[in-house]
Design an enzyme around this catalytic site. Structure first.
Site, PDB file in Angstrom:
ATOM      1  N   LYS A  39      34.011  -6.888 -46.583  1.00 37.38           N
ATOM      2  CA  LYS A  39      34.515  -6.859 -47.965  1.00 37.38           C
ATOM      3  C   LYS A  39      35.644  -5.846 -48.094  1.00 37.38           C
ATOM      4  O   LYS A  39      35.851  -5.017 -47.183  1.00 37.38           O
ATOM      5  CB  LYS A  39      33.370  -6.521 -48.920  1.00 37.38           C
ATOM      6  CG  LYS A  39      32.727  -5.165 -48.666  1.00 37.38           C
ATOM      7  CD  LYS A  39      31.423  -5.028 -49.467  1.00 37.38           C
ATOM      8  CE  LYS A  39      30.758  -3.700 -49.188  1.00 37.38           C
ATOM      9  NZ  LYS A  39      29.451  -3.584 -49.846  1.00 37.38           N
ATOM     10  N   TYR A 262      53.576  21.463 -54.781  1.00 33.70           N
ATOM     11  CA  TYR A 262      53.374  21.507 -56.237  1.00 33.70           C
ATOM     12  C   TYR A 262      52.319  22.541 -56.599  1.00 33.70           C
ATOM     13  O   TYR A 262      51.259  22.601 -55.959  1.00 33.70           O
ATOM     14  CB  TYR A 262      52.906  20.144 -56.752  1.00 33.70           C
ATOM     15  CG  TYR A 262      53.984  19.088 -56.766  1.00 33.70           C
ATOM     16  CD1 TYR A 262      55.125  19.238 -57.571  1.00 33.70           C
ATOM     17  CD2 TYR A 262      53.869  17.944 -55.996  1.00 33.70           C
ATOM     18  CE1 TYR A 262      56.109  18.259 -57.593  1.00 33.70           C
ATOM     19  CE2 TYR A 262      54.841  16.955 -56.015  1.00 33.70           C
ATOM     20  CZ  TYR A 262      55.965  17.126 -56.820  1.00 33.70           C
ATOM     21  OH  TYR A 262      56.929  16.167 -56.846  1.00 33.70           O
TER      22      TYR A 262
HETATM   23  C1  LIG Z   1      28.570  -3.184 -48.735  1.00 32.42           C
HETATM   24  C2  LIG Z   1      27.270  -3.821 -48.480  1.00 32.42           C
HETATM   25  C3  LIG Z   1      26.677  -3.721 -47.208  1.00 32.42           C
HETATM   26  C4  LIG Z   1      27.253  -2.848 -46.112  1.00 32.42           C
HETATM   27  O1  LIG Z   1      27.061  -1.502 -46.419  1.00 32.42           O
HETATM   28  P1  LIG Z   1      27.474  -0.323 -45.421  1.00 32.42           P
HETATM   29  O2  LIG Z   1      26.936   0.896 -46.033  1.00 32.42           O
HETATM   30  O3  LIG Z   1      28.972  -0.327 -45.373  1.00 32.42           O
HETATM   31  O4  LIG Z   1      26.886  -0.650 -44.099  1.00 32.42           O
HETATM   32  C5  LIG Z   1      25.502  -4.400 -47.001  1.00 32.42           C
HETATM   33  N1  LIG Z   1      24.928  -5.158 -47.980  1.00 32.42           N
HETATM   34  C6  LIG Z   1      25.474  -5.261 -49.204  1.00 32.42           C
HETATM   35  C7  LIG Z   1      24.786  -6.078 -50.247  1.00 32.42           C
HETATM   36  C8  LIG Z   1      26.651  -4.593 -49.498  1.00 32.42           C
HETATM   37  O5  LIG Z   1      27.178  -4.690 -50.730  1.00 32.42           O
END
Ligand SMILES: *Cc1c(COP(=O)(O)O)cnc(C)c1O
Length: 379
Positions: A39, A262
């Site tokens: 994702k 800055y």
């Molecule tokens: C993002 C997500 C994962 C993976 O999580 P990580 O902590 O990056 O391993 C697994 N399951 C779901 C439902 C998620 O939203």
């Protein structure tokens, strides 16, 4: 010439990290299979850039339809799990056309399936809310949801139906055991594969992970630790999949009392030399990284001086007499500086830094392992 900043992506690190996940859960013949979570544009690495490294995953998991379509266009023929399912009836036709598996987490999605009245059954995982109170059916409503799913199977709106849940505290083995017991009770006697375990659950509770049918690791595949207060990526034998690199493009000699950047938040207390690096918060580097945040110049550790600007930041070259304009700089992902080191200094987590890599930073796939500290690889 483009600005010298680049995000190098190492498919071999991804393959190594995926292998690490498999080792962790043993290799009983039937399982666990791995949904590689990609994702958020593969946690900022770029979907197309990571697919070669993840080709041996059993499935891919994400939540944007356009990302799923990109996977299919890039030639991915395996399963794709859409972690939030469909958002409106019109989405359902994409699930059919691209063979996507839906997470069903809310009653309303059954209505959408009915309204879409597609021609091909859609595979799904029903989601249990096991206490995180984000997505999913409450334990007391799960059986009703499953019976509904079976009716939908009977009229060919749904195909295979599995079960999944997500840990709110995957790094806490006791919490994981508690959630697993709840999940087993809620799904007792129901046919279909089970999916649990993000990176923290997979690496922190391997015995639990080994019992599940489909794991869902994300961050560990990219070589960052899922643990706030646990082993580092190095200790977990994970390799960074992204190395953010740039170069020194300017240099300043500082007299005692001279300020940098800055707000003048860094003031030299002795004669010093500062290197100005082509990387700022508009590239995705965290603006809140304070004075002293680790960085590597020419393969050796140094530190940030003063505030991060939009397009530049300053590093200490006082102990790097060999370094100057043109010197390579590693912001994270190598040379002894991990993305987790920078995240910790900036009060956030590796996930946020990786997913915030800005679009203006070119991603370059490098088909070698990331070099050991000190070795030079051309950007
Ligand atoms: C993002 C997500 C994962 C993976 O999580 P990580 O902590 O990056 O391993 C697994 N399951 C779901 C439902 C998620 O939203």
């Amino acid at each position: 010439m483009p600005r010298p900043i680049v995000a190098q992506v190492f498919p071999r690190s991804l393959a190594h990290n995926l292998q690490r996940v498999r080792q962790q859960v043993g290799s009983r013949p039937q399982g666990p299979r791995v949904w590689a979570v990609i994702k958020a544009n593969a946690y900022g690495h770029g979907i197309e850039a990571v697919l070669p490294g993840l080709h041996s995953a059993d499935g891919l998991a994400m939540l944007d339809l356009d990302e799923a379509v990109r996977c299919r266009e890039a030639g991915w023929g395996g399963p794709i799990l859409m972690l939030e399912g469909f958002f409106e009836p019109a989405d359902v036709s994409y699930f059919e056309r691209y063979h996507l598996t839906a997470v069903l987490h809310h009653e309303d999605q059954f209505r959408m399936l009915r309204e879409a009245s597609g021609r091909h059954p859609i595979d799904a995982f029903l989601k249990l809310n096991s206490g995180m109170n984000r997505l999913g059916f409450a334990p007391g409503r799960y059986r009703v949801a499953f019976e509904r799913a079976q009716q939908y199977q009977a009229c060919s709106l749904l195909g295979n139906v599995g079960h999944m849940t997500h840990f709110a505290n995957g790094d806490d083995a006791e919490h994981v055991a508690h959630v697993m017991a709840l999940f087993e009770r809620a799904t007792e006697g129901m046919p279909g594969p089970r999916s649990t375990c993000n990176s923290a659950g997979t690496l922190g509770s391997p015995a639990t992970a080994a019992q599940t049918d489909w794991l869902r690791p994300g961050i560990c595949l990219y070589g960052a630790t899922p643990f706030d207060h646990g082993p580092s990526a190095d200790e977990l034998d994970l390799r960074p999949a992204m190395r953010l690199r740039s170069r020194v493009i300017g240099e300043q000699v500082l007299q005692p009392g001279a300020a940098v950047g800055y707000g003048g938040t860094f003031v030299a207390d002795r004669p010093m030399r500062a290197g100005i690096v082509a990387c700022g918060y508009a590239d995705g580097y965290p603006r809140h990284a304070p004075n002293g945040t680790p960085v590597a110049v020419q393969g050796r550790r140094s530190r940030l001086l003063g505030r991060v600007s939009m397009d530049m930041l300053a590093v200490d070259l006082t102990d790097h007499p060999e370094a100057g304009v043109g010197s390579p700089v590693t912001l994270w992902g190598g040379d002894g500086v991990s993305v987790d080191d920078v995240a910790q200094a900036a009060g956030t987590i590796g996930y946020e830094l990786l997913t915030h890599l800005a679009r203006r930073v070119p991603v370059k796939v490098v088909d070698t392992l990331p070099p050991v500290a000190g070795a030079e690889v051309e950007a």
